[in-house]
Scaffold this active site. Structure first.
Site, mmCIF file in Angstrom:
data_model
loop_
_atom_site.group_PDB
_atom_site.id
_atom_site.type_symbol
_atom_site.label_atom_id
_atom_site.label_comp_id
_atom_site.label_asym_id
_atom_site.label_seq_id
_atom_site.Cartn_x
_atom_site.Cartn_y
_atom_site.Cartn_z
ATOM 1 N N ASP A 1 0.797 -1.222 0.000
ATOM 2 C CA ASP A 1 0.000 0.000 0.000
ATOM 3 C C ASP A 1 0.833 1.276 0.000
ATOM 4 O O ASP A 1 0.310 2.348 0.258
ATOM 5 C CB ASP A 1 -0.967 0.000 1.188
ATOM 6 C CG ASP A 1 -0.233 -0.075 2.524
ATOM 7 O OD1 ASP A 1 0.979 -0.337 2.519
ATOM 8 O OD2 ASP A 1 -0.879 0.129 3.568
ATOM 9 N N GLU A 2 2.120 1.178 -0.252
ATOM 10 C CA GLU A 2 2.936 2.395 -0.215
ATOM 11 C C GLU A 2 3.966 2.431 -1.344
ATOM 12 O O GLU A 2 4.483 1.402 -1.748
ATOM 13 C CB GLU A 2 3.678 2.483 1.132
ATOM 14 C CG GLU A 2 2.723 2.348 2.306
ATOM 15 C CD GLU A 2 3.326 2.749 3.637
ATOM 16 O OE1 GLU A 2 4.418 3.323 3.653
ATOM 17 O OE2 GLU A 2 2.681 2.472 4.656
#
Length: 397
Positions: free
Chosen positions: A125-126
């Site tokens: 998610d990053e």
DNA sequence: TCTGGGGTCCTAGGACCC
DNA sequence: TCTGGGGTCCTAGGACCC
């Protein structure tokens, strides 16, 4: 380098808004809820009553993530579910659904890649983005581009996204935390004293619990306090490499570039048992789990197209202490039986008087399997890609 | 009632080679 | 008998991150 740090908030179920929800653990009871799902449904389609409450859960899981409503009760990532159940017994417990996360992760990253190939992966998610050369990227100090990326991701996934913009990765990561969720924060070099120095040293990416404790021991709590120490002093107390790095970090300096599509170094599988197992007394059960891990790992290697030659195992004893053993073969392999055999030899070199709570198998020393059977799929540009770039290139309205 | 799973990078000693 | 460096690979552990 101008850097973005962007992270999507993967946990977003509209019908759960404002409710305390934790996601994590969940192998048994909680999975039953998932089984009710029809094709194409997600968590969001399940009625609330179908899910377990934290207080009904028994098992060894930890929290992967929690809603802001749940965090009010003091629960958060990496906390054991049993402990969390005490703090917030009525929280809804959702099982992790990695297939779903992988899907949204791909849409998230593919969207960013339409703006620039200068993207570094930092997990599901990053990402970091170097937007120095993105057309129009400098407009409003990067805010225009950040907004456009946020909006595009939201339109395609319904997920919000937090963005930090700064002159380098170190500061961009810290900036992204100022305004969660769905915020945009810009940190400039001149903001160092006002925005960065008041933060705890622990906020520096790379300062974990151990180093933080050591810093505290020297009376250093904030990044500003860290910045008052000389490089010489830091080096004499933390070693040449760490000391010099701490000094630079406290002054907001970081010249590490974006690292693109790096090849994996190792691939592994591990599992924590439902109950602690003894190598001799539970030999059959342990052996079956061991073999299964090797088969799953071989499957992962084959699917991803890698072979490796260093086979290793990891155990965690009942007292939570861990140990590893590994062995390098003469050949590269992705074969379950070969891995199982080498891993078995590793296990024999391990002290096994104490019961085990976890067993893991790892393959390192990877090479890309070059059998030419797999045709590299050319990534076809998405239709709207040109439009997105065009939007950035247009004069500001 | 202890604490998941999947990774990366660094350090440090010993083997082995030149 | 004692004494060199440098370089790379292997193994084990540990800190840290998402």
């Amino acid at each position: 380098m101008d850097a973005f740090y962007a992270s999507v908030e993967l946990l977003r179920y509209p019908q759960l808004k404002g409710l305390p929800v934790v996601i994590g653990g969940g192998r048994r009871k909680v999975d039953e809820a998932l089984e009710q799902l029809a094709e194409g449904q997600t968590h969001a389609d399940i009625p609330l009553e179908a899910f377990a409450r934290l207080k009904d859960y028994t098992g060894r899981g930890v929290i992967t993530t929690a809603t802001y409503a749940a965090r009010q009760f003091g629960v958060g990532s990496a906390m054991g579910l049993m402990k969390a159940a005490k703090l917030c017994p009525d929280a809804i417990l959702l099982p992790v659904d990695f297939d779903q996360y992988r899907h949204y992760s791909k849409v998230f990253k593919d969207t960013i890649l339409e703006f620039t190939p200068q993207m570094e992966n930092r997990g599901v998610d990053e990402v970091y983005i170097d937007f120095t050369d993105v057309p129009g990227g400098q407009r409003q100090g990067g805010r225009s581009l950040a907004k456009l990326i946020q909006q595009t991701i939201f339109e395609r996934t319904g997920l919000t996204c937090s963005v930090g913009v700064a002159p380098n990765k170190l500061l961009a990561k810290m900036a992204s935390e100022f305004n969660k969720p769905n915020g945009i924060s810009i940190v400039l070099e001149e903001d160092l004293q006002s925005l960065i120095w008041p933060l705890a040293c622990r906020k520096i990416n790379g300062v974990g619990p151990k180093m933080d404790e050591k810093l505290m021991h020297h009376g250093i709590h904030t990044i500003g306090e860290l910045a008052t120490k000389s490089e010489t002093w830091l080096i004499s107390n933390f070693g040449k490499s760490t000391g010099a790095w701490l000094h630079r970090a406290s002054w907001g300096k970081d010249d590490n570039p974006i690292s693109l599509n790096s090849e994996p170094v190792s691939i592994s599988r591990e599992t924590t048992f439902d109950r602690d197992l003894h190598a001799v007394k539970d030999k059959a059960e342990l052996g079956a789990i061991f073999t299964k891990l090797c088969e799953q790992l071989a499957g992962d290697l084959q699917r991803k197209g890698y072979q490796g030659k260093t086979i290793g195992i990891k155990v965690r004893y009942a007292n939570f202490k861990g140990a590893t053993r590994d062995q390098t073969l003469d050949i590269y392999t992705d074969d379950a039986a070969t891995i199982r055999q080498a891993a078995g030899l590793c296990l024999k070199r391990m002290p096994l008087t104490q019961k085990l709570r976890l067993l893991g198998v790892r393959v390192g020393g990877l090479i890309k399997k070059s059998d030419d059977t797999k045709v590299e799929s050319l990534s076809t540009p998405v239709e709207s890609s040109d439009d997105l770039i065009a939007q950035m290139a247009e004069p500001a309205s």
